[in-house]
Structure formats: structure tokens, C-alpha cells
Design an enzyme around this catalytic site. Structure first.
Site, PDB file in Angstrom:
ATOM      1  N   GLU A   1       0.864  -1.181   0.000  1.00  0.00           N
ATOM      2  CA  GLU A   1       0.000   0.000   0.000  1.00  0.00           C
ATOM      3  C   GLU A   1       0.902   1.231   0.000  1.00  0.00           C
ATOM      4  OE1 GLU A   1      -2.677   2.673  -0.119  1.00  0.00           O
ATOM      5  OE2 GLU A   1      -1.494   2.772   1.708  1.00  0.00           O
ATOM      6  N   SER A   2       0.869   1.981  -1.099  1.00  0.00           N
ATOM      7  CA  SER A   2       1.867   3.031  -1.313  1.00  0.00           C
ATOM      8  C   SER A   2       1.777   4.182  -0.310  1.00  0.00           C
ATOM      9  CB  SER A   2       1.771   3.575  -2.748  1.00  0.00           C
ATOM     10  OG  SER A   2       0.523   4.203  -2.965  1.00  0.00           O
TER      11      SER A   2
ATOM     12  N   CYS B   1       4.186  -2.805  -8.398  1.00  0.00           N
ATOM     13  CA  CYS B   1       2.892  -2.271  -7.956  1.00  0.00           C
ATOM     14  C   CYS B   1       3.078  -1.026  -7.084  1.00  0.00           C
ATOM     15  CB  CYS B   1       2.064  -3.351  -7.264  1.00  0.00           C
ATOM     16  SG  CYS B   1       0.308  -2.890  -7.117  1.00  0.00           S
TER      17      CYS B   1
ATOM     18  N   ARG C   1      -2.655   5.835  -9.059  1.00  0.00           N
ATOM     19  CA  ARG C   1      -2.910   4.808  -8.049  1.00  0.00           C
ATOM     20  C   ARG C   1      -4.256   4.127  -8.305  1.00  0.00           C
ATOM     21  NH1 ARG C   1      -4.269   6.059  -3.273  1.00  0.00           N
ATOM     22  NH2 ARG C   1      -3.454   4.235  -2.204  1.00  0.00           N
TER      23      ARG C   1
ATOM     24  N   ILE D   1      -3.200  -6.273  -8.616  1.00  0.00           N
ATOM     25  CA  ILE D   1      -3.993  -6.132  -7.391  1.00  0.00           C
ATOM     26  C   ILE D   1      -4.025  -4.650  -7.020  1.00  0.00           C
ATOM     27  CG2 ILE D   1      -4.221  -6.787  -4.964  1.00  0.00           C
ATOM     28  CD1 ILE D   1      -2.504  -9.282  -5.644  1.00  0.00           C
ATOM     29  N   ARG D   2      -5.176  -4.021  -7.161  1.00  0.00           N
ATOM     30  CA  ARG D   2      -5.302  -2.569  -6.923  1.00  0.00           C
ATOM     31  C   ARG D   2      -4.127  -1.835  -7.578  1.00  0.00           C
ATOM     32  NH1 ARG D   2      -5.459  -1.443  -0.947  1.00  0.00           N
ATOM     33  NH2 ARG D   2      -5.829   0.664  -1.657  1.00  0.00           N
TER      34      ARG D   2
ATOM     35  N   HIS E   1       2.570  -7.953 -10.056  1.00  0.00           N
ATOM     36  CA  HIS E   1       3.276  -8.652  -8.974  1.00  0.00           C
ATOM     37  C   HIS E   1       3.928  -9.943  -9.477  1.00  0.00           C
ATOM     38  CE1 HIS E   1       1.503  -6.454  -5.450  1.00  0.00           C
ATOM     39  NE2 HIS E   1       0.540  -6.205  -6.323  1.00  0.00           N
TER      40      HIS E   1
ATOM     41  N   GLU F   1       6.257 -11.497  -8.136  1.00  0.00           N
ATOM     42  CA  GLU F   1       6.635 -12.297  -6.967  1.00  0.00           C
ATOM     43  C   GLU F   1       5.533 -13.260  -6.547  1.00  0.00           C
ATOM     44  OE1 GLU F   1       4.597  -8.641  -5.248  1.00  0.00           O
ATOM     45  OE2 GLU F   1       5.877  -9.107  -6.973  1.00  0.00           O
TER      46      GLU F   1
END
Length: 198
Positions: free
Chosen positions: A47-48, A78, A107, A136-137, A177, A179
Site C-alpha cells: 500500500e503506497s 505495484c 494509483r 492487485i489494486r 506482482h 513475486e
């Protein structure tokens, strides 16, 4: 070669694991003194806005900005892409970034958590066909500066054509993502670029 994974919040373990599988020594970092002990950095998904606040609170913002300015390779996925952008749309007014890549990102561009999706992405310089990307978002890139190379766009579906992978010098960012997929090609690409930079 030691690659740090910014361990403030997000997919830290997953990145450390993926980097280890491609032959890099990887370790979490969360203190300013640790920034000088690494050859490269990964900024994970998460979450940035939280990451931004914690980077300020932990005293990491300026040391990482300095290392980026000095040429340290960095990869952001992300939220990490958002943290590397010079301009962030739809962020908090007080949101800080490391401002390494000359790009404008939005975002949560693809929607909220419930709108998360998977899509094929072709990435220039990464062999083996389309990458099965998990969003994801996720952000997307709305605009890039003249020194930024667009490496990947979504190739199918309603998001087709959106920029989701970029590189500027030693800095790499993806909106998705890798990962979380078990596909190690993006991590391998980054590790090879770190070796080239050394």
C-alpha cells in the site's frame, strides 16, 4: 551482490524468496544504515500511502533518494512503481515518493481490490512469451518522460494497451506482482541488470 527488499510493508518475503531462486543474496532492509550496505533495492507491492509514511518515519526517504541519484539499481512492483514515480495521481496530498523514474502513475487505476485481475503482458527484453501478470489494486503509467523506456503493456482484455512496465537507466518498475506467480523472469532480468550495472 546483495539486494535489499524494502521491508516496511507488503510482499517482502515473496521478493526475497524469488531473488534467492535466481541466485541473488537478498535481505529485508528497514533502517537507514542498511541502505549503504546493499548493491540494489526492490520496493515490493503493498500500500503506497502506508509505505510513504513509513519511509518518512523510519528515515529512509532521503537515503534511498540519494542512492537512486547515485545510480543504485532499483526495481519496484505495484506500490513500488508508485514509490518510484515522479508524479502520483490519486494519491494523498502528503504522499512522498523516491521520485526516480520520470513518469506519471495513477494509483488504483484498474479499480479496487475486488477488481483485481490477471492478464498477459509482453515485456521487451524478457524472453519466453507473454508474462502472466497479476494486478492487485494496481497503478498504470499515464505518461513517461523522454528517458523512460516502455517495456510492457497489457496485451488483451479491457486494459489492453495500458503501460505496466517501464525502465529508466538502472530503475525498473512494473504495475503487476511477479513475486506472486512463480515466474522468475522479471526477477532474473533485474538481477542481470544489477550485474551489468556493477
Amino acid at each position: 551482490m546483495t539486494i535489499g527488499v524494502l521491508a516496511l510493508q507488503g510482499d517482502v518475503r515473496e521478493h526475497v524468496h524469488a531473488l534467492g531462486l535466481v541466485g541473488a543474496e537478498a535481505r529485508p532492509i528497514r533502517r537507514p544504515g542498511e541502505v549503504d550496505e546493499i548493491d540494489a533495492l526492490v520496493i515490493p507491492g503493498g500500500e503506497s500511502t502506508t509505505m510513504s509514511k513509513l519511509a518518512v518515519s523510519f528515515g529512509l526517504l532521503d537515503p534511498i533518494r540519494k542512492r537512486i541519484a547515485d545510480g543504485m539499481p532499483v526495481y519496484g512492483s505495484c506500490a513500488g512503481m508508485i514509490m518510484l514515480a515522479t508524479t502520483v495521481l490519486d494519491g494523498r496530498p502528503d504522499q512522498e515518493s523516491f521520485a526516480g523514474i520520470d513518469m506519471t502513475v495513477r494509483r488504483n487505476a484498474f479499480g479496487r481490490q475486488v477488481d483485481s485481475f490477471e492478464a498477459p503482458v509482453r515485456i521487451d527484453g524478457v524472453d519466453g512469451g507473454d508474462f502472466h501478470a497479476v494486478f492487485i489494486r494496481a497503478p498504470w503509467v499515464e505518461e513517461v518522460g523522454p528517458d523512460v523506456v516502455v517495456l510492457g503493456r497489457v496485451t488483451a482484455g479491457p486494459a489492453a494497451g495500458r503501460i505496466v512496465a517501464v525502465r529508466q537507466g538502472n530503475l525498473l518498475a512494473t504495475a503487476f506482482h511477479p513475486e506472486l506467480t512463480g515466474d522468475l523472469r522479471v526477477h532474473r532480468y533485474f538481477v542481470e541488470s544489477v550485474r551489468d550495472a556493477r
